[in-house]
Design a protein around this motif. Sequence first.
Motif, PDB file in Angstrom:
ATOM      1  N   ARG A 193       0.807  -1.229   0.000  1.00 17.87           N
ATOM      2  CA  ARG A 193       0.000   0.000   0.000  1.00 17.87           C
ATOM      3  C   ARG A 193       0.834   1.270   0.000  1.00 17.87           C
ATOM      4  N   GLY A 194       1.912   1.309   0.737  1.00 19.79           N
ATOM      5  CA  GLY A 194       2.735   2.515   0.839  1.00 19.79           C
ATOM      6  C   GLY A 194       3.530   2.830  -0.414  1.00 19.79           C
ATOM      7  N   LYS A 195       3.588   1.887  -1.338  1.00 17.40           N
ATOM      8  CA  LYS A 195       4.341   2.079  -2.580  1.00 17.40           C
ATOM      9  C   LYS A 195       3.376   2.332  -3.737  1.00 17.40           C
ATOM     10  N   ALA A 232       3.066   9.682  -2.008  1.00 19.18           N
ATOM     11  CA  ALA A 232       3.908   8.488  -1.919  1.00 19.18           C
ATOM     12  C   ALA A 232       5.098   8.589  -2.872  1.00 19.18           C
ATOM     13  N   LEU A 233       4.856   9.095  -4.081  1.00 17.07           N
ATOM     14  CA  LEU A 233       5.959   9.263  -5.027  1.00 17.07           C
ATOM     15  C   LEU A 233       7.010  10.217  -4.456  1.00 17.07           C
ATOM     16  N   GLN A 234       6.560  11.308  -3.867  1.00 17.00           N
ATOM     17  CA  GLN A 234       7.495  12.269  -3.264  1.00 17.00           C
ATOM     18  C   GLN A 234       8.224  11.648  -2.080  1.00 17.00           C
ATOM     19  N   ARG A 235       7.486  10.988  -1.213  1.00 18.41           N
ATOM     20  CA  ARG A 235       8.072  10.366  -0.021  1.00 18.41           C
ATOM     21  C   ARG A 235       9.126   9.324  -0.397  1.00 18.41           C
ATOM     22  N   ASN A 236       8.879   8.590  -1.479  1.00 20.53           N
ATOM     23  CA  ASN A 236       9.791   7.531  -1.902  1.00 20.53           C
ATOM     24  C   ASN A 236      10.835   8.010  -2.916  1.00 20.53           C
ATOM     25  N   GLY A 237      10.873   9.314  -3.198  1.00 17.23           N
ATOM     26  CA  GLY A 237      11.869   9.867  -4.116  1.00 17.23           C
ATOM     27  C   GLY A 237      11.691   9.432  -5.557  1.00 17.23           C
ATOM     28  N   LEU A 271      10.346  12.302 -13.857  1.00 18.58           N
ATOM     29  CA  LEU A 271      10.263  11.422 -15.018  1.00 18.58           C
ATOM     30  C   LEU A 271      11.421  10.435 -15.032  1.00 18.58           C
ATOM     31  N   ALA A 272      12.607  10.907 -14.712  1.00 17.97           N
ATOM     32  CA  ALA A 272      13.780  10.025 -14.699  1.00 17.97           C
ATOM     33  C   ALA A 272      13.634   8.916 -13.659  1.00 17.97           C
ATOM     34  N   ALA A 273      13.139   9.249 -12.488  1.00 19.13           N
ATOM     35  CA  ALA A 273      13.004   8.255 -11.418  1.00 19.13           C
ATOM     36  C   ALA A 273      11.953   7.203 -11.753  1.00 19.13           C
ATOM     37  N   VAL A 274      10.805   7.640 -12.259  1.00 21.85           N
ATOM     38  CA  VAL A 274       9.751   6.681 -12.625  1.00 21.85           C
ATOM     39  C   VAL A 274      10.231   5.813 -13.783  1.00 21.85           C
TER      40      VAL A 274
END
Length: 116
Positions: free
Chosen positions: A56-58, A64-69, A73-76
């Motif tokens: 759930r947290g991912k 959640a995207l911000q919290r997980n860095g 676009l590059a990170a995703v």
Amino acid sequence: MNNWNIKRLNGLAIALFLAFLLYSSPAIAAPTTAGAQLFEVHCAGCHANGGNIIRRGKNLKQKALQRNGVDTLAAVTEIVTNGKNNMSAFRDRLSPEEIETVAAYVLNRASENWKN
């Protein structure tokens, strides 16, 4: 009407025309449509409406995207390409262009809180 007002109106008309082209162009709409289709086929099984049925947290929500860095676009693109933990890699299933398209779609939907 003086010369300054005419120039202002011309500038406004040009800006409105460019905005119309930008938001009504099929070339701009195509990546969103392609991203939605790719997401539906390859991602929605685990990430329906930006959620995550495994962890759930991912999820793919903005916070959640911000919290997980993973809020660029590059990170995703990196995670979709190479996977991470329970997330499968898609480098053998999707082209680099398709991966970037679906990553852009995810970021766009996250910015809208996955609402239509």
